[in-house]
Design an enzyme around this catalytic site. Structure first.
Site, PDB file in Angstrom:
ATOM      1  N   LYS A 182       0.874  -1.169   0.000  1.00  0.00           N
ATOM      2  CA  LYS A 182       0.000   0.000   0.000  1.00  0.00           C
ATOM      3  C   LYS A 182       0.913   1.222   0.000  1.00  0.00           C
ATOM      4  O   LYS A 182       1.441   1.620   1.029  1.00  0.00           O
ATOM      5  CB  LYS A 182      -0.914  -0.011   1.228  1.00  0.00           C
ATOM      6  CG  LYS A 182      -2.284   0.647   0.990  1.00  0.00           C
ATOM      7  CD  LYS A 182      -2.194   2.146   0.751  1.00  0.00           C
ATOM      8  CE  LYS A 182      -1.916   2.876   2.048  1.00  0.00           C
ATOM      9  NZ  LYS A 182      -1.805   4.356   1.843  1.00  0.00           N
ATOM     10  N   GLY A 244      -0.371   2.467  13.589  1.00  0.00           N
ATOM     11  CA  GLY A 244       0.110   1.111  13.835  1.00  0.00           C
ATOM     12  C   GLY A 244      -0.794   0.339  14.778  1.00  0.00           C
ATOM     13  O   GLY A 244      -1.082  -0.842  14.547  1.00  0.00           O
ATOM     14  N   GLU A 263       6.601  -0.809  13.427  1.00  0.00           N
ATOM     15  CA  GLU A 263       7.530   0.116  14.077  1.00  0.00           C
ATOM     16  C   GLU A 263       6.792   1.435  14.238  1.00  0.00           C
ATOM     17  O   GLU A 263       6.322   2.012  13.251  1.00  0.00           O
ATOM     18  CB  GLU A 263       8.791   0.299  13.229  1.00  0.00           C
ATOM     19  CG  GLU A 263       9.793   1.252  13.861  1.00  0.00           C
ATOM     20  CD  GLU A 263      10.791   1.785  12.848  1.00  0.00           C
ATOM     21  OE1 GLU A 263      11.081   2.999  12.902  1.00  0.00           O
ATOM     22  OE2 GLU A 263      11.258   0.997  12.008  1.00  0.00           O
ATOM     23  N   CYS A 300      12.957   7.915  12.893  1.00  0.00           N
ATOM     24  CA  CYS A 300      12.390   7.132  13.989  1.00  0.00           C
ATOM     25  C   CYS A 300      13.336   7.080  15.179  1.00  0.00           C
ATOM     26  O   CYS A 300      12.924   6.734  16.280  1.00  0.00           O
ATOM     27  CB  CYS A 300      12.054   5.722  13.507  1.00  0.00           C
ATOM     28  SG  CYS A 300      13.398   4.907  12.643  1.00  0.00           S
ATOM     29  N   GLU A 388       5.926  10.683  21.811  1.00  0.00           N
ATOM     30  CA  GLU A 388       6.761  11.211  20.729  1.00  0.00           C
ATOM     31  C   GLU A 388       6.081  12.387  20.038  1.00  0.00           C
ATOM     32  O   GLU A 388       4.889  12.354  19.737  1.00  0.00           O
ATOM     33  CB  GLU A 388       7.031  10.116  19.694  1.00  0.00           C
ATOM     34  CG  GLU A 388       7.848  10.604  18.496  1.00  0.00           C
ATOM     35  CD  GLU A 388       7.902   9.577  17.376  1.00  0.00           C
ATOM     36  OE1 GLU A 388       8.909   9.558  16.647  1.00  0.00           O
ATOM     37  OE2 GLU A 388       6.937   8.798  17.226  1.00  0.00           O
TER      38      GLU A 388
END
Length: 522
Positions: A182, A244, A263, A300, A388
């Protein structure tokens, strides 16, 4: 190169008619081209094609799959400046950075090819029969085998290395699985170019063209349809915690739940001991500022939390370094709005003080590097300070004493990395390391977390919320094991066994035979 703005479905380039979206140039802050998302029917057809290709693809030898991967790398390189310029238009990352990322992408593909040539990655284990034992011992042989169609969601911040032909796709193909991708809506043109490279490799290696599918799209419904498809056997995802987690939850509700290797969020805390602060505080401040500003904080592994004993001199050094660090562009308006929401939430917290930046532009994706500060006690009691903020911003946590610093280390949520800056024979280093290793996938000493070496020893994951599966890695050779499963064969005739498990070790792979590692025949 003229692009079609189509998806690659069941071996064909197909126009799609779903909801429209546009890619975006971060530097000019303008839309580039309009695309149409794939529909639910398109998604279903892509998976049907991938499933149909599985039987033939999994039967290819390791050498044949290695040749295919090597051809993909060749085709990526053959795209030349078209790929780099297109990716730069869609990300604003710069040609130097993207040239390096292209090299990393091809290197990791070739690394998987080399694993396949060696063949030992299958972890073949053989325990031979013993008819004289009571009860008789059967002949048992076990190895890793492919699982079936894998769904990949590429990342926004690495359009090549974690893109259509990035590490998730490469490791899934290396394990013998067809892949449905995707494409990320932030860089559809780059995604199409990468798929062109893959289609050329499929054709030149005489592999079924439906082995890889790529659907363009921006809708949540498209992603949900793909995850819910019962023929998908695993998901590889790199992105936000919210996205996620939603994929994880959906995968768990299927008739047949599947693993999601996601992740997600990571603040990558950096701890600085008093000895290190006294010896090289200014050097550390400059290094941290460069790491925070690198890629406009869109890594990340960007250092989002810095933990020290309260020190006004270091605080000024770090603030000055942040103010002087080069500014860059956020990748997409959606990332800018996400960062603004994170910053607004932090600044509403009365326990937080602004030291640098935070004034985000309303009409440009160029953004200031930012630094805010709070106390250790606030950090220990307020979970919102652990979340984050994706961009060039970091939170300085000031501790009153070493006990508070250790308490913060023990309270850190799951992260990809943690870093300790310390001196030789530093009494605080070992206690910090012992606490932090329970919370991270990679522990760094006297370095900076940005930068992930692609090699066999790399561990790019961590406890939740950094990742959904901390026992695996999305970078390095062991990433292949996510998309394979062990199968044991009991008392199987030689002619029915996979070649890796037959008595004659014709591939000369390393095997465990009756608890002894060897490359010999039985």
């Amino acid at each position: 190169m003229n692009l079609t703005k189509k998806s690659f479905i069941n071996g064909q380039w197909q126009a799609t008619t779903g909801e429209t979206f546009s890619n975006h140039n971060p530097v000019t802050n303008e839309s580039i081209t309009q695309y149409a998302s794939a529909t639910k029917t398109d998604a279903a057809n892509a998976v049907i094609g991938a499933r149909a290709s599985f039987s033939a693809f999994k039967k290819l030898s390791g050498q044949e799959r290695a040749a295919f991967l090597e051809q993909i790398a060749i085709e990526i390189e053959a795209l030349g400046d078209d790929l780099l310029n297109t990716a730069n238009d869609e990300t604003g990352l710069g040609l130097v950075r993207l040239t390096g990322e292209r090299g990393r992408t091809c290197n990791q593909i070739r690394a998987f090819a080399n694993m396949l040539k060696d063949g030992s990655w299958v972890r073949a284990t053989i325990d031979t029969a013993d008819a004289n034992r009571t009860p008789p011992k059967p002949d048992l042989r076990r190895m890793l085998r492919p699982i079936g169609p894998v769904l990949v969601f590429p990342a926004s911040n690495f359009p090549l290395a974690f893109g259509v032909l990035g590490g998730d796709t490469a490791s899934a193909l290396a394990a013998g699985n067809p892949v449905v991708i995707k494409a990320h809506p932030a860089h559809p043109a780059t995604s199409e170019l990468c798929m062109i490279a893959a289609a050329r490799a499929l054709e030149k290696c005489n592999i079924a063209s439906n082995t890889i599918a790529m659907v363009q799209g921006s809708t949540i419904e498209l992603a949900q349809t793909l995850v819910a498809n019962e023929d998908i056997q695993a998901v590889g995802f790199t992105g936000s915690l919210m996205a996620g987690r939603s994929i994880m939850d959906l995968a768990a509700t299927r008739t047949t739940p599947i693993p999601v290797y996601a992740e997600m969020g990571s603040t990558n805390p950096v701890f600085i001991t008093p000895d290190a602060l006294a010896a090289r505080g200014n050097e550390i401040a400059n290094g941290l500022a460069s790491s925070i500003a690198m890629g406009t904080g869109q890594f990340c592994t960007s250092p989002g939390v810095i933990v020290t004993l309260e020190n006004s001199q270091f605080q000024k050094q770090l603030t000055d370094a942040i103010n002087n660090a080069a500014q860059g562009y956020l990748l997409h308006p959606s990332i800018a709005s996400g960062l603004k929401a994170s910053v607004d939430s932090l600044l509403k917290n009365e326990k937080v003080e602004i030291l640098a930046g935070t004034n985000l532009s309303e009409d440009s994706l160029k953004t200031p590097n930012s630094l805010i500060t709070t106390s250790a006690q606030a950090f220990l009691t307020d979970n919102t300070l652990h979340v984050e903020a994706f961009g060039p911003i970091s939170l300085l946590v000031n501790c009153k004493d070493e006990q508070e610093l250790l308490a913060v280390a023990n309270a850190i949520h799951g992260n990809l990395t943690a870093t300790i800056h310390c001196q030789d024979n530093d009494a605080l280093a070992t206690p910090l390391a012992q606490l932090l290793e329970d919370h991270v996938g990679r522990l760094i000493i006297n370095g900076y977390p940005t930068g992930v070496e692609v090699c066999a020893s790399q561990q790019h994951s961590g406890p939740y919320p950094a990742c959904s599966s901390p026992a695996t890695t999305s970078v390095g050779s062991d990433a292949i094991s996510r998309f394979a499963r062990f199968i044991a064969y009991q008392d199987m005739p030689q002619n029915m066994l996979p070649i890796e498990l037959q008595d004659k070790n014709s591939l000369q792979i390393l095997r465990q035979i009756n608890n002894d590692y060897q490359r010999s025949d039985i």
